[in-house]
Design a protein around this motif. Structure first.
Motif, PDB file in Angstrom:
ATOM      1  N   LEU A  52       0.936  -1.135   0.193  1.00 46.67           N
ATOM      2  CA  LEU A  52      -0.134   0.110   0.029  1.00 46.67           C
ATOM      3  C   LEU A  52       0.909   1.278  -0.049  1.00 46.67           C
ATOM      4  O   LEU A  52       1.894   1.311   0.634  1.00 46.67           O
ATOM      5  N   ASN A  53       0.332   2.295  -0.555  1.00 46.20           N
ATOM      6  CA  ASN A  53       1.034   3.570  -0.693  1.00 46.20           C
ATOM      7  C   ASN A  53       0.114   4.598   0.020  1.00 46.20           C
ATOM      8  O   ASN A  53      -0.847   4.383   0.337  1.00 46.20           O
ATOM      9  N   ASN A  54       0.864   5.739   0.373  1.00 46.60           N
ATOM     10  CA  ASN A  54       0.054   6.808   1.145  1.00 46.60           C
ATOM     11  C   ASN A  54      -0.323   7.702   0.365  1.00 46.60           C
ATOM     12  O   ASN A  54      -0.086   9.022   0.253  1.00 46.60           O
ATOM     13  N   SER A  55      -1.356   7.241  -0.907  1.00 43.56           N
ATOM     14  CA  SER A  55      -1.819   8.230  -1.740  1.00 43.56           C
ATOM     15  C   SER A  55      -2.729   9.241  -1.237  1.00 43.56           C
ATOM     16  O   SER A  55      -3.428   9.177  -0.248  1.00 43.56           O
ATOM     17  N   GLY A  56      -2.352  10.543  -1.732  1.00 44.32           N
ATOM     18  CA  GLY A  56      -2.937  11.661  -1.135  1.00 44.32           C
ATOM     19  C   GLY A  56      -2.381  12.187   0.045  1.00 44.32           C
ATOM     20  O   GLY A  56      -3.031  13.520   0.595  1.00 44.32           O
ATOM     21  N   ALA A  57      -1.378  11.559   0.598  1.00 45.40           N
ATOM     22  CA  ALA A  57      -0.781  12.306   2.050  1.00 45.40           C
ATOM     23  C   ALA A  57      -0.184  13.863   1.769  1.00 45.40           C
ATOM     24  O   ALA A  57      -0.256  14.533   2.544  1.00 45.40           O
ATOM     25  N   HIS A  58       0.222  14.031   0.437  1.00 42.25           N
ATOM     26  CA  HIS A  58       0.991  15.220   0.145  1.00 42.25           C
ATOM     27  C   HIS A  58      -0.081  16.197  -0.375  1.00 42.25           C
ATOM     28  O   HIS A  58       0.121  17.269  -0.876  1.00 42.25           O
ATOM     29  N   SER A  59      -1.235  16.000  -0.699  1.00 39.46           N
ATOM     30  CA  SER A  59      -2.481  16.814  -1.595  1.00 39.46           C
ATOM     31  C   SER A  59      -2.414  18.285  -0.878  1.00 39.46           C
ATOM     32  O   SER A  59      -2.407  19.079  -1.773  1.00 39.46           O
ATOM     33  N   GLY A  60      -2.712  18.409   0.196  1.00 39.47           N
ATOM     34  CA  GLY A  60      -2.784  19.414   0.947  1.00 39.47           C
ATOM     35  C   GLY A  60      -1.706  20.574   0.658  1.00 39.47           C
ATOM     36  O   GLY A  60      -1.792  21.565   0.294  1.00 39.47           O
ATOM     37  N   LYS A  61      -0.343  19.811   1.147  1.00 38.74           N
ATOM     38  CA  LYS A  61       0.784  20.693   1.094  1.00 38.74           C
ATOM     39  C   LYS A  61       1.018  20.891  -0.457  1.00 38.74           C
ATOM     40  O   LYS A  61       1.615  22.087  -0.850  1.00 38.74           O
ATOM     41  N   ALA A  62       1.051  19.804  -1.374  1.00 37.80           N
ATOM     42  CA  ALA A  62       1.498  20.185  -2.547  1.00 37.80           C
ATOM     43  C   ALA A  62       0.308  21.262  -3.277  1.00 37.80           C
ATOM     44  O   ALA A  62       0.952  21.783  -4.125  1.00 37.80           O
ATOM     45  N   GLY A  63      -0.864  21.293  -2.803  1.00 41.10           N
ATOM     46  CA  GLY A  63      -1.655  22.120  -3.656  1.00 41.10           C
ATOM     47  C   GLY A  63      -1.240  23.578  -3.063  1.00 41.10           C
ATOM     48  O   GLY A  63      -1.209  24.438  -3.983  1.00 41.10           O
ATOM     49  N   GLU A  64      -0.832  23.970  -1.834  1.00 41.72           N
ATOM     50  CA  GLU A  64      -0.283  25.217  -1.528  1.00 41.72           C
ATOM     51  C   GLU A  64       1.084  25.521  -2.217  1.00 41.72           C
ATOM     52  O   GLU A  64       1.318  26.584  -2.832  1.00 41.72           O
ATOM     53  N   TRP A  65       2.045  24.469  -2.613  1.00 41.54           N
ATOM     54  CA  TRP A  65       3.028  24.609  -3.221  1.00 41.54           C
ATOM     55  C   TRP A  65       2.702  25.102  -4.578  1.00 41.54           C
ATOM     56  O   TRP A  65       3.332  25.808  -5.352  1.00 41.54           O
ATOM     57  N   GLY A  66       1.862  24.307  -5.226  1.00 38.61           N
ATOM     58  CA  GLY A  66       1.495  24.435  -6.534  1.00 38.61           C
ATOM     59  C   GLY A  66       0.928  25.829  -6.785  1.00 38.61           C
ATOM     60  O   GLY A  66       1.213  26.394  -7.828  1.00 38.61           O
ATOM     61  N   LEU A  67       0.188  26.088  -5.926  1.00 37.99           N
ATOM     62  CA  LEU A  67      -0.630  27.609  -5.984  1.00 37.99           C
ATOM     63  C   LEU A  67       0.576  28.783  -5.937  1.00 37.99           C
ATOM     64  O   LEU A  67       0.531  29.660  -6.560  1.00 37.99           O
ATOM     65  N   MET A  68       1.345  28.586  -5.005  1.00 39.50           N
ATOM     66  CA  MET A  68       2.671  29.319  -4.890  1.00 39.50           C
ATOM     67  C   MET A  68       3.497  29.537  -6.133  1.00 39.50           C
ATOM     68  O   MET A  68       3.741  30.724  -6.584  1.00 39.50           O
TER      69      MET A  68
END
Length: 300
Positions: free
Chosen positions: A109-125
């Motif tokens: 199993l992987n940790n799919s979606g674990a980075h979504s929130g932070k990655a979204g902030e980073w992407g918007l930045m």
């Protein structure tokens, strides 16, 4: 007659590496307090060294570890006859491919979606920095050049995203809230809630000319190197010779306004990742013999 406890081993990065990824007793106890019914069925060990891992594997039924630790463990699974589940605390599993090392009876199993929130902030930045030409301001500041540079709002511009999975989802949602038109590129043309339009990867050439900003949110090996090759961005369709590729790579390092950042270094693991709750949820379903939730999906 009570059931025997399930043996679960948490292996931290070997010898103290990556402290932000560590899960010690305090973190585990906090997660256990949120899921007391499942915690009561577990016998948990926590390792910090290679010796800890080697001692735990023969009895472990569930292994929780970072992807690099799992990779180091691949060759030693023969000493783990009771192992039934490996939960990788990373979202990406590319370095574990191909999965020919994985026993048929072990779920990965992987940790799919674990980075979504932070990655979204980073992407918007990143989008706003590009749209407002921040790399140019940084370059000019270093050169002691101070001049007015104007830019426009991102509203009405087009973002093309290669990959629209968990890593990209929040970035795409932020982009739409800022008025951007979002075009997704993925394996199929199936609609995506955060995209105005989705095209299959085979049709990427039809949407690249529309991109004001291009987002890559897909595994680095393979797809990006061929889907978004320089010949496509240049629009000439001509494959580059090896010498040309080397020269252009060297030239890219000299681009004045070039900025490089790795979104992974911006993730504070203990605050942003919820794998402790996910493994408890998955352990509960696995122990009952039912389907593992797709939130942390098995990949083999």
């Amino acid at each position: 007659m009570s059931q025997a406890p399930i043996r679960l081993h948490i292996q931290n990065p070997i010898d103290g590496a990556l402290p932000d990824f560590h899960a010690g007793p305090a973190i585990w106890d906090a997660a256990a307090a949120r899921h007391r019914d499942l915690a009561a069925r577990l016998e948990v060990s926590i390792g910090w060294t290679r010796a800890d891992l080697e001692a735990a594997l023969p009895q472990a039924e569930i292994l929780i570890a970072w992807v690099a630790t799992v990779k180091e463990t691949m060759a030693t699974l023969a000493v783990a006859p009771r192992l039934r589940m490996i939960f990788c605390t990373s979202a990406g599993l590319e370095r574990l491919m191909p999965l020919d090392w994985l026993p048929a009876h072990v779920a990965l199993l992987n940790n799919s979606g674990a980075h979504s929130g932070k990655a979204g902030e980073w992407g918007l930045m990143a989008i706003l920095m590009l749209a407002n030409r921040m790399p140019l301001f940084v370059t000019n500041q270093r050169a002691r050049i101070y001049e007015k540079v104007f830019s426009s709002s991102v509203a009405g511009t087009t973002l093309v995203a290669v990959g629209v999975g968990g890593l990209a989802h929040d970035t795409l949602a932020h982009a739409r809230r800022f008025g951007m038109r979002v075009i997704g590129v993925r394996g199929t043309a199936a609609p995506h809630p955060a995209c105005d339009r989705v095209v299959p990867a085979a049709d990427i050439d039809s949407v690249l000319p529309e991109a004001d900003i291009l987002l890559l949110a897909c595994p680095l090996p393979g797809a990006p190197r061929t889907l978004v090759a320089r010949r496509r961005l240049a629009g000439d369709g001509r494959p580059l010779e090896p010498r040309e590729r080397q020269e252009r790579r060297a030239d890219a390092e000299k681009v004045p306004t070039r900025m490089s950042a790795d979104h992974r270094k911006l993730v504070k693991w203990k605050r942003s990742c919820n794998w402790r709750d996910r493994i408890r949820m998955n352990q509960g379903t696995w122990s009952r013999g039912t389907t593992i939730p797709t939130g942390s999906r098995p990949v083999a």
